[in-house]
Write a protein that holds these residues in place. Structure first.
Motif, PDB file in Angstrom:
ATOM      1  N   ARG A   1      65.516  36.856  88.802  1.00 18.24           N
ATOM      2  CA  ARG A   1      65.149  37.855  87.809  1.00 18.24           C
ATOM      3  C   ARG A   1      65.243  37.251  86.420  1.00 18.24           C
ATOM      4  O   ARG A   1      66.213  36.598  86.104  1.00 18.24           O
ATOM      5  CB  ARG A   1      66.106  39.041  87.920  1.00 18.24           C
ATOM      6  CG  ARG A   1      65.799  39.891  89.122  1.00 18.24           C
ATOM      7  CD  ARG A   1      64.561  40.660  88.840  1.00 18.24           C
ATOM      8  NE  ARG A   1      63.997  41.176  90.072  1.00 18.24           N
ATOM      9  CZ  ARG A   1      62.995  42.051  90.073  1.00 18.24           C
ATOM     10  NH1 ARG A   1      62.491  42.492  88.951  1.00 18.24           N
ATOM     11  NH2 ARG A   1      62.505  42.485  91.208  1.00 18.24           N
TER      12      ARG A   1
ATOM     13  N   ASN B   1      52.521  45.904  86.325  1.00 14.67           N
ATOM     14  CA  ASN B   1      52.532  44.991  87.469  1.00 14.67           C
ATOM     15  C   ASN B   1      51.095  44.795  87.905  1.00 14.67           C
ATOM     16  O   ASN B   1      50.379  45.769  88.140  1.00 14.67           O
ATOM     17  CB  ASN B   1      53.367  45.584  88.601  1.00 14.67           C
ATOM     18  CG  ASN B   1      54.813  45.719  88.187  1.00 14.67           C
ATOM     19  OD1 ASN B   1      55.606  44.802  88.343  1.00 14.67           O
ATOM     20  ND2 ASN B   1      55.178  46.865  87.614  1.00 14.67           N
TER      21      ASN B   1
ATOM     22  N   GLU C   1      55.044  50.852  85.253  1.00 11.61           N
ATOM     23  CA  GLU C   1      56.337  51.537  85.140  1.00 11.61           C
ATOM     24  C   GLU C   1      56.418  52.177  83.760  1.00 11.61           C
ATOM     25  O   GLU C   1      56.243  51.507  82.758  1.00 11.61           O
ATOM     26  CB  GLU C   1      57.477  50.529  85.319  1.00 11.61           C
ATOM     27  CG  GLU C   1      57.419  49.790  86.654  1.00 11.61           C
ATOM     28  CD  GLU C   1      58.313  48.546  86.662  1.00 11.61           C
ATOM     29  OE1 GLU C   1      59.492  48.652  86.301  1.00 11.61           O
ATOM     30  OE2 GLU C   1      57.809  47.477  87.019  1.00 11.61           O
TER      31      GLU C   1
ATOM     32  N   ASN D   1      47.595  41.059  99.861  1.00  8.59           N
ATOM     33  CA  ASN D   1      47.908  40.668  98.496  1.00  8.59           C
ATOM     34  C   ASN D   1      47.671  39.165  98.329  1.00  8.59           C
ATOM     35  O   ASN D   1      48.304  38.350  98.994  1.00  8.59           O
ATOM     36  CB  ASN D   1      49.369  41.021  98.196  1.00  8.59           C
ATOM     37  CG  ASN D   1      49.737  40.748  96.761  1.00  8.59           C
ATOM     38  OD1 ASN D   1      49.049  40.022  96.050  1.00  8.59           O
ATOM     39  ND2 ASN D   1      50.837  41.343  96.332  1.00  8.59           N
TER      40      ASN D   1
ATOM     41  N   SER E   1      48.206  42.480  90.247  1.00  8.60           N
ATOM     42  CA  SER E   1      47.967  41.503  91.304  1.00  8.60           C
ATOM     43  C   SER E   1      46.514  41.574  91.763  1.00  8.60           C
ATOM     44  O   SER E   1      45.718  42.355  91.236  1.00  8.60           O
ATOM     45  CB  SER E   1      48.911  41.757  92.477  1.00  8.60           C
ATOM     46  OG  SER E   1      48.816  40.698  93.411  1.00  8.60           O
TER      47      SER E   1
ATOM     48  N   LYS F   1      53.374  39.505  92.513  1.00  6.52           N
ATOM     49  CA  LYS F   1      52.595  40.118  91.427  1.00  6.52           C
ATOM     50  C   LYS F   1      53.125  39.567  90.119  1.00  6.52           C
ATOM     51  O   LYS F   1      54.230  39.026  90.066  1.00  6.52           O
ATOM     52  CB  LYS F   1      52.798  41.633  91.445  1.00  6.52           C
ATOM     53  CG  LYS F   1      54.283  42.027  91.278  1.00  6.52           C
ATOM     54  CD  LYS F   1      54.504  43.512  91.452  1.00  6.52           C
ATOM     55  CE  LYS F   1      55.914  43.948  91.739  1.00  6.52           C
ATOM     56  NZ  LYS F   1      56.997  43.573  90.875  1.00  6.52           N
TER      57      LYS F   1
ATOM     58  N   GLY G   1      50.481  48.619  89.076  1.00  3.38           N
ATOM     59  CA  GLY G   1      51.478  49.689  89.080  1.00  3.38           C
ATOM     60  C   GLY G   1      52.173  49.639  87.733  1.00  3.38           C
ATOM     61  O   GLY G   1      52.712  48.605  87.363  1.00  3.38           O
TER      62      GLY G   1
ATOM     63  N   PRO H   1      54.966  54.305  89.819  1.00  2.00           N
ATOM     64  CA  PRO H   1      54.118  54.713  90.942  1.00  2.00           C
ATOM     65  C   PRO H   1      53.980  53.608  91.979  1.00  2.00           C
ATOM     66  O   PRO H   1      54.319  52.463  91.719  1.00  2.00           O
ATOM     67  CB  PRO H   1      52.768  54.929  90.264  1.00  2.00           C
ATOM     68  CG  PRO H   1      52.745  53.873  89.194  1.00  2.00           C
ATOM     69  CD  PRO H   1      54.181  53.651  88.762  1.00  2.00           C
TER      70      PRO H   1
ATOM     71  N   THR I   1      45.001  45.064  91.432  1.00  4.29           N
ATOM     72  CA  THR I   1      45.877  46.213  91.648  1.00  4.29           C
ATOM     73  C   THR I   1      46.880  46.305  90.501  1.00  4.29           C
ATOM     74  O   THR I   1      47.198  45.304  89.873  1.00  4.29           O
ATOM     75  CB  THR I   1      46.661  46.061  92.965  1.00  4.29           C
ATOM     76  OG1 THR I   1      47.302  44.785  92.974  1.00  4.29           O
ATOM     77  CG2 THR I   1      45.747  46.174  94.163  1.00  4.29           C
TER      78      THR I   1
ATOM     79  N   PHE J   1      51.524  51.086  93.599  1.00  5.78           N
ATOM     80  CA  PHE J   1      50.358  50.490  92.923  1.00  5.78           C
ATOM     81  C   PHE J   1      49.046  50.938  93.547  1.00  5.78           C
ATOM     82  O   PHE J   1      48.979  51.329  94.708  1.00  5.78           O
ATOM     83  CB  PHE J   1      50.469  48.971  92.896  1.00  5.78           C
ATOM     84  CG  PHE J   1      50.385  48.320  94.248  1.00  5.78           C
ATOM     85  CD1 PHE J   1      49.164  47.941  94.763  1.00  5.78           C
ATOM     86  CD2 PHE J   1      51.533  48.095  95.001  1.00  5.78           C
ATOM     87  CE1 PHE J   1      49.075  47.340  96.014  1.00  5.78           C
ATOM     88  CE2 PHE J   1      51.458  47.498  96.249  1.00  5.78           C
ATOM     89  CZ  PHE J   1      50.236  47.127  96.756  1.00  5.78           C
TER      90      PHE J   1
HETATM   91  P1  ADP Z   1      60.340  45.387  90.623  1.00 10.84           P
HETATM   92  O1  ADP Z   1      61.676  45.527  91.285  1.00 10.84           O
HETATM   93  O2  ADP Z   1      59.849  44.003  90.495  1.00 10.84           O
HETATM   94  O3  ADP Z   1      60.220  46.164  89.373  1.00 10.84           O
HETATM   95  P2  ADP Z   1      59.124  47.298  92.362  1.00 10.84           P
HETATM   96  O4  ADP Z   1      58.944  47.115  93.812  1.00 10.84           O
HETATM   97  O5  ADP Z   1      60.099  48.290  91.878  1.00 10.84           O
HETATM   98  O6  ADP Z   1      59.351  45.900  91.718  1.00 10.84           O
HETATM   99  O7  ADP Z   1      57.733  47.635  91.785  1.00 10.84           O
HETATM  100  C1  ADP Z   1      57.527  47.853  90.460  1.00 10.84           C
HETATM  101  C2  ADP Z   1      56.107  48.272  90.292  1.00 10.84           C
HETATM  102  O8  ADP Z   1      55.263  47.203  90.716  1.00 10.84           O
HETATM  103  C3  ADP Z   1      55.713  49.481  91.116  1.00 10.84           C
HETATM  104  O9  ADP Z   1      54.975  50.363  90.332  1.00 10.84           O
HETATM  105  C4  ADP Z   1      54.897  48.852  92.212  1.00 10.84           C
HETATM  106  O10 ADP Z   1      53.916  49.732  92.709  1.00 10.84           O
HETATM  107  C5  ADP Z   1      54.227  47.710  91.495  1.00 10.84           C
HETATM  108  N1  ADP Z   1      53.686  46.716  92.442  1.00 10.84           N
HETATM  109  C6  ADP Z   1      54.255  46.243  93.561  1.00 10.84           C
HETATM  110  N2  ADP Z   1      53.408  45.424  94.207  1.00 10.84           N
HETATM  111  C7  ADP Z   1      52.275  45.363  93.459  1.00 10.84           C
HETATM  112  C8  ADP Z   1      51.019  44.706  93.597  1.00 10.84           C
HETATM  113  N3  ADP Z   1      50.740  43.936  94.628  1.00 10.84           N
HETATM  114  N4  ADP Z   1      50.101  44.903  92.628  1.00 10.84           N
HETATM  115  C9  ADP Z   1      50.351  45.684  91.580  1.00 10.84           C
HETATM  116  N5  ADP Z   1      51.496  46.327  91.405  1.00 10.84           N
HETATM  117  C10 ADP Z   1      52.454  46.181  92.322  1.00 10.84           C
END
Ligand code: ADP
Ligand code: MG
Length: 729
Positions: free
Chosen positions: A457, A346, A217, A356, A348, A469, A215, A298, A213, A300
């Motif tokens: 972080r 991101n 940014e 997941n 996973s 992830k 996502g 988006p 999967t 993910f």
């Molecule tokens: P962060 O605060 O770590 O940046 P977010 O929840 O804002 O995390 O998510 C950032 C991005 O990571 C988003 O696009 C989200 O869809 C993606 N994301 C979250 N979980 C997964 C996953 N299991 N696999 C791939 N992408 C993921």
């Protein structure tokens, strides 16, 4: 608008002032995609079933079924108002490509009917011989084909005056070699999921199917279109080659997550609407660190679909911006001195039930399956950090990696303190103790205590574990994410298989202790890739050197990882790319890098010669004249001038003259070097010359031009200034 001041005066007028009715997203989400639901409603059940089987790796559908799907797809598209269709694909330029065909065919004398066959749906021969092939098409059989990729739904792209049915496709040569970015990604998906499934069988007797999967940014800048038109460097190279810093930049940290300006919010709403119609699940939007910098992220999705969607999103951003008289800059470093733009990938693994697989669970120390997957990934990045680094090598990204705003060119993994402790315990054979304090007290009774994020972080890490992830942060904003995803998938496939080999060799029904012993061996070997500290620091560079981790700052050198023995053997073993496909990619991306630098050099030369210097001469004359006046007056004792007034003016004149002189000197040098480079044909040699000999002149020229910009009268200066481009929105 012919000058800066007119642009500034016009900006208020370009704000759309009306409030639009907003529909519920769920009522139109995906309306421009030929989703599975729509297909199912429009074709017989057996056709749909055959299609699903094909999609899940089974046999390709027969031509009769393909005809029925094509017919259904066309009917849907015609109902939506489409007139043409295209195979939409992702050549190695990193962009998307399309060649439109109409649906019409002749029917009798002067009549046409709409027709779309399964054959045309599945395969097309667009020729497209001018797209880069890196030598894969130079032989006698030079054909290139696009073929429907059934894993991604067809969609309609609409503009004001027309609609086109787009069929996501791969692009291959007659011999089946990948000429695009998508096919290798699909192949790598197969490699990593098979390897993950094999590894999971060690833990569970049930067969699970795995997918990756992603996502992504997306960061970008917006500037007013009027300024863009007055900046040839932005138009031709995507970045400003000149420009004195604005007094206010990002020092006050007042932009990040700040209140979004109305004009930008209007644009964002429009982008979202367009994206939702295409089934792109954008979910967050915010101001980024630099002025006029923003981000969309988006929800993910399956990686290959996420890659298509990110390409589409970039296209939408650019097109919608123009509607709002804005320009969306996707370049990694459009402005010097403020943050550049990246794209966090991101990544996973999910099982067929949607669970997941990189979720450590509530008690991570017990979660031995999770730790095994984690170990496979750590080992993969340790062994193949060089190709991971190469996957984000580009001319634009050169300005970010290692420039104290993006992770450096050194690949390393951040795990967070809790996981780090666990890994450390395994490496040293210590018992993995329970962590009692898993909650963070807010200290305020009406705000719930927050379950402590398993991970702290660390924004400076290129490959960070962030909860459930991994986040690959070295990717450039303009890049097609297919390539870094493909690399992650392929190296992780090997990491997983190596673990499976070792675990299978250790026997059946292994105890936790026996599994941990295997993990220990892998982690001991690869622990040098783990780093929890500040990746931007000088100390890390030194420490990484001691650990023998590669630190390839040069883009051209980094690309060489594509053709190393190690990479070729890995990618051939997993049938993701063969040796000639890898060599082709190396050549294309090296050539692309070289061409971009030559374009930058030529743009800079022209801009300086025809715009900057003529302005400088004008101002030089003005100062010279004022000096003459001062001198005359100095002769007249009745006019009391400050004692150093004349010297002061001479000094000013001298400074301007010196800047002009130095700029011209480097411009001459640049021109000579461009002549030399035009005679060099070896791409590696060209890259070396451009990087080490030519680009240093960019810096010299820029320094003195920027100095002139901050000296010369504002009404003479023609190029839009940083403060205007970054703050007038
Ligand atoms: P962060 O605060 O770590 O940046 P977010 O929840 O804002 O995390 O998510 C950032 C991005 O990571 C988003 O696009 C989200 O869809 C993606 N994301 C979250 N979980 C997964 C996953 N299991 N696999 C791939 N992408 C993921
Ligand atoms: Mg993030």
């Amino acid at each position: 608008m012919s000058n800066r001041r007119e642009v500034a005066a016009h900006i208020d007028k370009s704000r759309p002032g009306h409030v639009r009715e907003v529909e519920r997203v769920s009522t139109y989400y995906g309306s421009n995609t030929f989703s599975e639901d729509k297909m199912r409603k429009r074709v017989p059940e057996k056709v749909f079933t055959a299609f699903k089987e094909w999609q899940n790796g089974g046999e390709q559908i027969c031509s009769a079924f393909a005809d029925q799907i094509a017919q259904a797809m066309m009917e849907w598209a015609l109902e939506k108002g489409a007139t043409s269709y295209t195979h939409w694909f992702q050549p190695m330029t990193g962009l998307t490509a399309e060649k439109h065909d109409s649906f019409i065919s002749r029917n009798g004398k002067a009549q046409v009917i709409e027709q779309f066959s399964g054959k045309n749906l599945i395969l097309s021969e667009p020729d497209a011989s001018s797209l880069p092939s890196g030598g894969l098409r130079t032989t006698f059989e030079a054909r290139g084909y696009t073929a429907w990729d059934p894993s991604s739904p067809a969609f309609i792209r609409e503009v004001e005056f027309g609609k086109t049915l787009c069929i996501p496709s791969i692009f291959v040569s007659y011999n089946g070699e990948a000429l695009d970015k998508k096919l290798p990604l699909l192949r790598s998906e197969k490699a990593v999921t098979q390897a993950a499934e094999r590894l999971l069988r060690i833990f569970s007797k049930d067969d699970v199917s795995v997918k990756t999967t992603c996502g992504a940014e997306q960061e970008f800048f917006l500037i007013d279109e009027g300024y863009y038109r007055l900046r040839p460097d932005l138009q031709l190279t995507g970045r400003t080659l000149l420009g004195a810093p604005s007094a206010k930049g990002q020092q006050l940290e007042d932009q990040y997550f700040g209140s979004i300006k109305d004009r930008v919010l209007n644009f964002m709403n429009d982008v979202e609407k367009e994206a939702y119609k295409l089934g792109i699940p954008i979910t967050t939007r915010h101001n980024e660190v630099a002025p006029s910098q923003f981000e969309f992220a988006p929800i993910f999705e399956d990686s290959a679909l996420a890659a298509d969607h990110n390409q589409l999103l970039m296209d939408i951003l650019k097109k919608i911006a123009r509607k709002h008289r804005l320009v969306c800059l996707l370049h990694e470093k459009p402005f010097a001195g403020v943050n550049g733009s990246g794209k966090h990938i991101n990544w996973s693994l999910a099982d067929s039930r949607g669970g997941n697989l990189l979720n450590p669970g509530s008690t991570p120390h017990d979660n031995i399956q999770f730790l095994t997957l984690l170990t496979g990934i750590i080992s993969a990045v340790y062994t193949h950090g060089d190709i991971l680094r190469a996957s984000v090598a580009s001319a634009g990204n050169t300005h970010r990696l290692g420039a104290n705003e993006a992770p450096p060119a050194i690949m390393s993994i951040f795990l967070g303190s809790q996981l780090s402790n666990i890994v450390d315990a395994i490496v040293n054979g210590r018992p993995v103790g329970a962590d009692d304090d898993n909650r963070m007290s807010t200290g305020i009774s009406f705000i719930p205590d927050i379950e402590r994020d398993q991970t702290d972080r660390n924004r400076t890490s290129p490959f960070a574990f962030t909860g459930a992830k991994f986040e690959f942060r070295a990717v450039g904003s303009e890049m097609n994410i297919s390539t870094p995803l493909m690399v992650i998938n392929t190296i992780v496939a090997e990491g997983f298989d190596a673990l499976s080999d070792a675990l299978e060799a250790a026997g059946e029904n292994l105890s936790v202790t026996a599994i941990t012993a295997v993990l220990q061996k892998f982690l001991q070997e690869s622990k040098d890739i783990l780093f929890e500290g500040d990746n931007y620091s000088r100390e890390w560079e030194e420490e990484a050197a001691r650990r023998n981790l590669p630190n390839v700052v040069s883009t051209a050198k980094a690309l060489e990882a594509y053709i190393s023995k190690k990479t070729i053997s890995l990618f051939e073993r997993y049938e993701v790319l063969n040796s000639s496909e890898l060599h082709a990619r190396y050549m294309i991306w090296l050539e692309l890098y070289n061409n971009l630098l030559v374009i930058e050099a030529e743009t800079l030369e022209e801009l300086v010669q025809t715009e900057v210097l003529p302005t400088a001469y004008k101002f030089q004359r003005e100062v010279g004249e004022s000096l003459r006046v001062l001198r005359d007056m100095d002769q007249d004792d009745s006019i009391p001038l400050p004692i150093h007034a004349v010297e002061d003016r001479i000094e000013m004149f001298a400074h301007i003259t010196e800047d002009i002189y130095i700029v011209r000197k480097h411009i001459h040098k640049l021109r000579d070097m461009l002549k030399i480079i035009s005679k060099k044909s070896d791409q590696a040699e060209r890259a070396d010359y451009l990087t080490n000999d030519l680009t240093p002149h960019f810096e010299h020229i820029r320094k003195h031009v920027d100095h002139l910009e901050s000296t010369i009268a504002d009404d003479l200066w023609e190029l839009p200034k940083y403060r205007e481009m970054l703050f007038n929105l």
